[in-house]
Write an enzyme that holds these catalytic residues in place. Sequence first.
Site, PDB file in Angstrom:
ATOM      1  CG  HIS A 137      -2.087  -1.075   1.063  1.00  0.00           C
ATOM      2  ND1 HIS A 137      -2.397  -1.388  -0.076  1.00  0.00           N
ATOM      3  CD2 HIS A 137      -2.724  -1.688   2.123  1.00  0.00           C
ATOM      4  CE1 HIS A 137      -3.587  -2.423   0.125  1.00  0.00           C
ATOM      5  NE2 HIS A 137      -3.461  -2.536   1.576  1.00  0.00           N
ATOM      6  CG  HIS A 210      -7.717  -0.307   2.577  1.00  0.00           C
ATOM      7  ND1 HIS A 210      -8.431  -1.020   3.263  1.00  0.00           N
ATOM      8  CD2 HIS A 210      -6.744  -1.108   2.069  1.00  0.00           C
ATOM      9  CE1 HIS A 210      -7.604  -2.275   3.718  1.00  0.00           C
ATOM     10  NE2 HIS A 210      -6.727  -2.372   2.665  1.00  0.00           N
ATOM     11  CD  GLU A 341      -8.237  -3.325  -0.356  1.00  0.00           C
ATOM     12  OE1 GLU A 341      -7.069  -2.876  -0.426  1.00  0.00           O
ATOM     13  OE2 GLU A 341      -8.719  -4.357   0.290  1.00  0.00           O
TER      14      GLU A 341
HETATM   15  C1  GLA Z   1      -5.311  -5.179   2.071  1.00  0.00           C
HETATM   16  C2  GLA Z   1      -4.254  -6.404   1.933  1.00  0.00           C
HETATM   17  C3  GLA Z   1      -4.576  -7.279   3.332  1.00  0.00           C
HETATM   18  C4  GLA Z   1      -3.870  -6.230   4.616  1.00  0.00           C
HETATM   19  C5  GLA Z   1      -5.025  -4.956   4.658  1.00  0.00           C
HETATM   20  C6  GLA Z   1      -4.623  -4.006   5.424  1.00  0.00           C
HETATM   21  O1  GLA Z   1      -6.610  -5.462   2.172  1.00  0.00           O
HETATM   22  O2  GLA Z   1      -4.860  -7.163   0.879  1.00  0.00           O
HETATM   23  O3  GLA Z   1      -3.452  -8.159   3.387  1.00  0.00           O
HETATM   24  O4  GLA Z   1      -2.882  -5.694   4.391  1.00  0.00           O
HETATM   25  O5  GLA Z   1      -5.060  -4.440   3.271  1.00  0.00           O
HETATM   26  O6  GLA Z   1      -4.663  -4.637   6.950  1.00  0.00           O
END
Ligand code: GLA
Length: 377
Positions: A137, A210, A341
């Site tokens: 991210h 997110h 997402e």
């Molecule tokens: C995304 C990732 C997860 C986790 C979340 C945040 O969805 O795919 O593995 O890292 O973000 O916690």
Amino acid sequence: MKYISGFSFALAVTIFITFCNNKKESDTMESRQGITKTNWGNTDGKEVFLYTLTNAKGVQVKISTYGGIVTSWIVPDKNNATSNIVLGFDSLSGYLAKPPYFGALVGRYGNRIAKGKFKINTTQYTLVTNNGQNHLHGGNKGFDKVVWDAAIDNDATATLLLSYTSKDGEEGYPGNLKVNVRYTLTNDDELKIEYNATTDKATPVNLTNHSYFNLTGDVANSILDHTLMIKADNYTPVDTTLIPIGEIKTVKGTAFDFTTAKKIGRDIDNVPGGYDHNFVLSKTDTSLQQVAILSDSISGRLLEVFTMEPGLQFYTGNFLDGTFKARDGKPINQHTALCLETQHFPDSPNEPSFPTTILQPGKQYHTITVYKLSVNK
Ligand code: GLA
């Protein structure tokens, strides 16, 4: 004569009161539909603002300039009772405690890049690693942790324009990347997110939001009882560090088959750790299309997801462990909220067979995602 002037006075007072009342009403109407701004504190030596977008029905979405975070989305249920369907906090300090990307704009690259390494042509780049050995991210300080510039679009009723320039070398990424995100709350209860970006050096870009949803508005209710349909015939299996192994596998006959709506909890026990996977959407072009429908029978609420993207990361809040608390003080435990997402596939810069995520100078990154809320009465 005296009587007449007394009458005129009373009339004048009545007219004045009526005028004031009307004015008051039109003022309320104005503050009802549109967008307002409040100071929300400071971080990084910058002022942070919270914007409230209100549509004609009175539905409200709040967005912070810190992280471009959707902090709340308050909507009615089948009994007309309102509640908040996204995880979030009422103060900036909640976000400075680094919850796992609650409601945030994620970038420069949503999801993981293996070992934080990739090549563009012959040049090797190394990113910050912030998730074990991988980059996640956008790194330690991704777009979710910076203060965005904001402006109100005066030509639209409830539209917020956010912009941020990510400098060449930030978190290891090449090129100065200019990002613009346009959030609109429509009168049809759609939260529309339009992303645009340009760069001066070739760089990976994969932007997403997110938000964690719990359509009941209460984290006491598990999202395993929500029903989900995803228009994806395939998904990308991952290794133990959640990096795709490069295969595109059919969902048929597996727990990943959401092509027909089913309860999220139905097959989750067959997915070690829970769902945290990229679904390869069956759409074959980049037009904006409906790709998922989430619903909940307690509230009657239904959330449709539309995107131009080829993938959807479905995450069942597996790492939520009660560390963070909801607004009502209840612990945010595992599976009490979920993310949908919209994105390109994780680790695309290292998988030539996946659709490319490299933005070239002179080209425009452009993608739209819409979350549309409705109620089954
Ligand atoms: C995304 C990732 C997860 C986790 C979340 C945040 O969805 O795919 O593995 O890292 O973000 O916690």
